[in-house]
Structures are given as structure tokens and as C-alpha cells.
Enzyme design. Structure first.
Site, mmCIF file in Angstrom:
data_model
loop_
_atom_site.group_PDB
_atom_site.id
_atom_site.type_symbol
_atom_site.label_atom_id
_atom_site.label_comp_id
_atom_site.label_asym_id
_atom_site.label_seq_id
_atom_site.Cartn_x
_atom_site.Cartn_y
_atom_site.Cartn_z
ATOM 1 N N HIS A 129 66.486 16.269 86.375
ATOM 2 C CA HIS A 129 67.246 16.644 87.248
ATOM 3 C C HIS A 129 67.071 15.332 88.174
ATOM 4 O O HIS A 129 66.137 14.924 88.451
ATOM 5 C CB HIS A 129 66.694 17.874 88.143
ATOM 6 C CG HIS A 129 67.492 18.060 89.374
ATOM 7 N ND1 HIS A 129 68.802 18.531 89.350
ATOM 8 C CD2 HIS A 129 67.425 17.368 90.682
ATOM 9 C CE1 HIS A 129 69.290 18.557 90.448
ATOM 10 N NE2 HIS A 129 68.440 18.072 91.358
ATOM 11 N N ASP A 168 71.875 30.854 95.387
ATOM 12 C CA ASP A 168 72.037 29.598 96.012
ATOM 13 C C ASP A 168 73.156 29.174 96.449
ATOM 14 O O ASP A 168 73.418 28.329 97.343
ATOM 15 C CB ASP A 168 71.518 28.667 94.771
ATOM 16 C CG ASP A 168 71.543 27.169 95.260
ATOM 17 O OD1 ASP A 168 71.079 26.768 96.381
ATOM 18 O OD2 ASP A 168 72.205 26.259 94.629
ATOM 19 N N ARG A 203 74.134 26.680 104.531
ATOM 20 C CA ARG A 203 73.437 25.483 105.004
ATOM 21 C C ARG A 203 74.498 24.047 105.255
ATOM 22 O O ARG A 203 74.246 23.625 106.469
ATOM 23 C CB ARG A 203 72.638 24.900 103.896
ATOM 24 C CG ARG A 203 71.378 25.841 103.654
ATOM 25 C CD ARG A 203 70.422 25.571 102.463
ATOM 26 N NE ARG A 203 70.185 24.412 102.464
ATOM 27 C CZ ARG A 203 70.039 23.504 101.447
ATOM 28 N NH1 ARG A 203 70.016 24.086 100.141
ATOM 29 N NH2 ARG A 203 69.493 22.303 101.276
ATOM 30 N N SER A 261 66.819 25.733 96.231
ATOM 31 C CA SER A 261 68.005 25.416 95.822
ATOM 32 C C SER A 261 67.959 24.592 94.344
ATOM 33 O O SER A 261 68.548 25.000 93.274
ATOM 34 C CB SER A 261 68.881 24.444 96.737
ATOM 35 O OG SER A 261 70.069 24.091 96.057
ATOM 36 N N LYS A 279 67.812 26.654 90.199
ATOM 37 C CA LYS A 279 68.717 26.359 89.208
ATOM 38 C C LYS A 279 68.139 25.799 87.952
ATOM 39 O O LYS A 279 68.412 26.014 86.878
ATOM 40 C CB LYS A 279 69.884 25.311 89.622
ATOM 41 C CG LYS A 279 70.624 25.974 90.869
ATOM 42 C CD LYS A 279 71.672 25.145 91.604
ATOM 43 C CE LYS A 279 71.197 24.353 92.358
ATOM 44 N NZ LYS A 279 71.972 23.667 93.181
#
Ligand code: URA
Length: 438
Positions: free
Chosen positions: A82, A161, A168, A183, A187
Site C-alpha cells: 500500500h 470507510d 472527515r 481507513s 481496506k
């Protein structure tokens, strides 16, 4: 249990229980209390933070708000990467086939770009025929057969999310480590890989501009991932200038795939090569394919130089319906014509880049989104020819801008020029890898 009591408890700095956190996430997702109460809750978290246990509970509740892939059917070790996002970050396009060729299974769920950062999914859409949506069964079948697959994250993955992130965004609570951790990890965990390597970018083009905050986020990501039984590692990388030379969707995809051709590891932009091989080697090492970083790196370079990773990339893109013409330097992707060449205003050394502005220059041409629903021009782009520390003479070309709309390209060029700072004295080049957390 009631939401007001939970907000009050958090406001007073008390640690919330798993049940209280689940009550908040599930209740908000099911519209059981109003948005203003969720905003107040998020702001109390912004001010008072969360313990590791609370962050893990938040992640778990968000993860369980949606579907989770069952990667236990895959026949090998699974791993994913990620990136916290940046400008010119096309690493996933090289990393997935390289990691697959090293023996890993890489099921990747990707997102779209927003603001100055690009998203992998948009880059893949520049390939004619490439299917970013398919059902989980087909996604896992391609991952099993080819070793990797990259698809769009559907609304069924961590739907909590999506709702919380949107709130947010409009309640000044994006920059909050436990909320970012929940968040990202909800995922990533949903895609099911056993190993997760995080590319945590810092600098003017990154989400985290400051190294201290980046370290805090890294620690929270690692702790949360391990809480859910994942093998974790973080590489901190520089995002104070664009990664590689290409910015824009079609031209980033071309740059990534061209770099995979046998022999091109040595000639491709070295910042892109160094970061990609490091992240793949980290996936290989942490997953347990090889015992140490040296042997992992050796394997990555071997599959890169032999052309096997290039062939693997062709198989993966083909399996998802993409049509690439490997005989052509541009693989048959459509790129807008050259519209403008940006020249250096004076002699000197490139000292600094406002990398965020470089990303926004692409948005000036319609190549990045300011709002989620904005349409994208996948053909426009920038060829970024300078790196911090390079010397230039007045009139040298520092960037090439490709766009069908010349006035838009000129506007982008003005923005790019104002993003650059030159110095009369020599400037130290930036390191690509800044640090690690294992
Ligand atoms: N990326 C995410 O997916 N979530 C955040 O909160 C920040 C970055």
C-alpha cells in the site's frame, strides 16, 4: 449504549471499549444517529487520539462493515503493498508482476486518484480493454493463474470507510493517525493478503509532509496489521519530487511497463527502479520466500533482467482484457501531442520542487480530479526531466507537456515553473529510501 455518552467519554479522554467503538461505526453506517454527532465524535478523536486497542477496534469494525476476500484458496504466499500516494507513483504496475514472478500471489484492490495524487486504477484505465471491475471469484482465479491481478475496490469493501472518510473530508479530521490507520487498514485487510508492505511517502507531494507524523502513522499501521495477524513492514520514501519522469495516466503506464523490458532496469529512471525493487524485495523477504534483504533483492533483479517479469505483466494485463502492443514503444496507448516545452529561466541547480503543485499542474489539464466525480483526460501528461541536484543552463528544457488543449498546457506550465526553485550553488540529490520500520 448511547452515542452522546460515548462522545462525552472520549471528550474526557477515557479509553473506549470495543463495543462502544463498534456501536459508533455500525450506528453511523446504518444512519442511526445524525452526521453532527459523528462529526463531534471524530473531532474528539482528533484531539484525544486513540490507544492501540481502540485503533484496532475501529479498524475491525470498519473492516467488518463490508465484504472480505477469502485468499485462503490461493496456492502460494500472498502479499500486497500500500502506498500513501504521491505524484508519478506508478510502482504498483511494475511491482505486481515482479512479485508474482518471485513466487508470490498478489491480489491488489486499488483506488482512484484525488487532488494532486494519482491512482493506480486510473492509470490502468488508459489501457484499451482493461477491466477494472469483475466479481471476486474471477479476481481470485486470475490471481491464482497469473500470480497477480489489480481491480477497483468496490463499494462493498469497508463501506463504513467511504462514509466516514467523506465526513472527515468536510470536518477537518482527515489528518488524524488513528482515523487514517482505520481507513487504510480496513481496506487492506479486506483484500486478505498475509503480508502487507507499506510505502509511506513524506514530502511536499505526500499526504504526510512531516517525517515525525509519518513515523507515528507507520507505528500505528504496523501494530494494527499485526493485531490482525498480518506480517508488516514499512518503507519510508521521498515524495519531495515526482517519482520517475512521467506524470499522467497513459504516460505513467507506458513508463512503468517499458521499465520492465529486459535490460531497462539499468536505463529506466533510477528513483523508480530503486523504490520498486526495494518494495518487491521487502514483500519477498517478509513473506518468507527468501531469508534476507540481499537474497530477496537478487531474486527481484534476476526476474526483472531476464524479461520474465515483463512476460508476466503481459499475461496479467491480457487476463484482464487489456490490449498492449509490445512491439511499440508506447504499447499502443494514446498520449496527447506535445503542446509545450518548459525552459529553465536561468543557469543553476534544481534546489526544491513543490511536488503538490506539480501534481496539480496535471489537474489544470484535466488529468487529475479536484472532485471525486470529475471526468479524467487519461492522455495528457508531463515528462519531468529534472531531479533535485541536477544542473541546468538557461533555456534547457526542464519539462515537456502533452495536452490536446494548448491554453490549458500553458497554464500548467506556469504552475510548474512556480513550483521549481533554483540555486546558484550545488544541491545534494535526494535519497529515495529514507528509512524503514520492520
Ligand atoms: N488514505 C486512505 O485510504 N485513508 C485515509 O484516511 C488517508 C489516506
Amino acid at each position: 449504549m448511547n452515542i452522546l455518552e460515548i462522545i462525552e467519554a472520549k471528550k474526557q479522554g477515557h479509553e473506549l471499549s470495543d463495543d462502544q467503538i463498534r456501536f459508533v461505526v455500525d450506528g453511523f453506517t446504518a444512519d442511526e444517529f445524525p452526521v453532527y454527532q459523528m462529526s463531534a465524535f471524530l473531532m474528539t478523536v482528533w484531539f484525544n487520539g486513540m490507544t492501540s486497542a481502540e485503533t484496532a477496534a475501529l479498524t475491525g469494525a470498519m473492516l467488518e462493515s463490508g465484504e472480505q476476500l477469502d485468499t485462503s484458496t490461493l496456492s502460494g504466499l500472498s502479499a500486497d503493498k500500500h502506498s500513501t500516494g504521491g505524484v508519478g507513483d506508478k510502482v504498483s504496475l511494475l511491482l505486481a508482476p515482479l512479485a508474482a514472478e518471485c513466487g508470490l500471489k498478489v491480489p491488489m484492490l486499488s483506488g482512484r486518484g484525488l487532488g494532486h495524487t494519482g491512482g493506480t486504477l486510473d492509470k490502468l484505465e488508459a489501457i484499451p480493454g482493461y477491466r477494472i471491475h469483475m466479481d471476486n471469484e474471477e479476481f481470485l482465479a486470475i490471481t491464482e493463474q497469473v500470480g497477480c491481478a489489480i481491480v477497483g475496490q468496490s463499494g462493498t469493501i469497508a463501506p463504513a470507510d467511504g462514509r466516514i472518510y467523506a465526513l472527515r473530508d468536510v470536518s477537518a479530521t482527515v489528518d488524524c493517525v488513528p482515523l487514517i490507520t482505520g481507513s487504510i487498514m480496513s481496506k487492506k485487510l479486506a483484500a486478505g493478503p498475509e503480508t502487507i508492505v507499506i510505502d509511506l511517502k513524506t514530502g511536499s507531494g505526500a499526504f504526510m509532509t512531516d517525517m515525525d507524523k509519518a513515523r507515528e502513522l507507520a507505528a500505528a499501521l504496523v501494530k494494527t496489521g499485526r493485531h490482525y495477524g498480518r506480517k508488516m513492514s514499512v518503507v519510508f520514501s521521498d515524495m519531495d519530487q515526482p517519482l520517475g519522469r512521467a506524470i499522467g495516466h497513459a504516460n505513467e503506464t507506458i513508463e512503468a511497463f517499458d521499465a520492465l523490458r529486459p535490460g531497462h532496469r539499468q536505463t529506466a529512471p533510477q528513483d523508480l527502479v530503486i523504490l520498486t525493487e526495494d518494495l518487491v524485495a521487502e514483500m519477498v523477504r517478509v513473506a518468507g520466500v527468501k531469508p534476507d534483504r540481499e537474497q530477496s533483492l537478487e531474486l527481484v533483479r534476476e526476474v526483472w533482467d531476464s524479461g520474465k517479469a515483463f512476460e508476466r505483466m503481459m499475461s496479467w494485463v491480457g487476463a484482464q482484457g487489456g490490449q498492449l502492443d509490445q512491439e511499440r514503444p508506447d504499447f499502443g496507448l494514446e498520449v496527447a501531442p506535445l503542446a509545450f516545452e518548459l525552459k529553465a529561466p536561468a543557469d543553476g541547480f534544481l534546489a526544491k520542487v513543490n511536488c503538490r503543485e506539480a501534481g496539480l499542474a496535471l489537474a489544470d489539464m484535466g488529468g487529475a480530479r479536484r472532485k471525486v466525480e470529475d471526468p479524467l483526460d487519461l492522455t495528457c501528461g508531463i515528462d519531468w526531466l529534472l531531479q533535485v541536484g541536477d544542473s541546468v543552463s538557461a533555456g534547457d528544457t526542464v519539462a515537456r507537456i502533452f495536452c490536446k488543449d494548448v491554453p490549458a498546457a500553458t497554464k500548467a506550465a506556469d504552475r510548474l515553473l512556480s513550483a521549481l526553485e533554483f540555486s546558484n550553488s550545488e544541491v545534494k540529490p535526494h535519497a529515495v529510501i529514507l528509512d524503514r520500520l520492520e
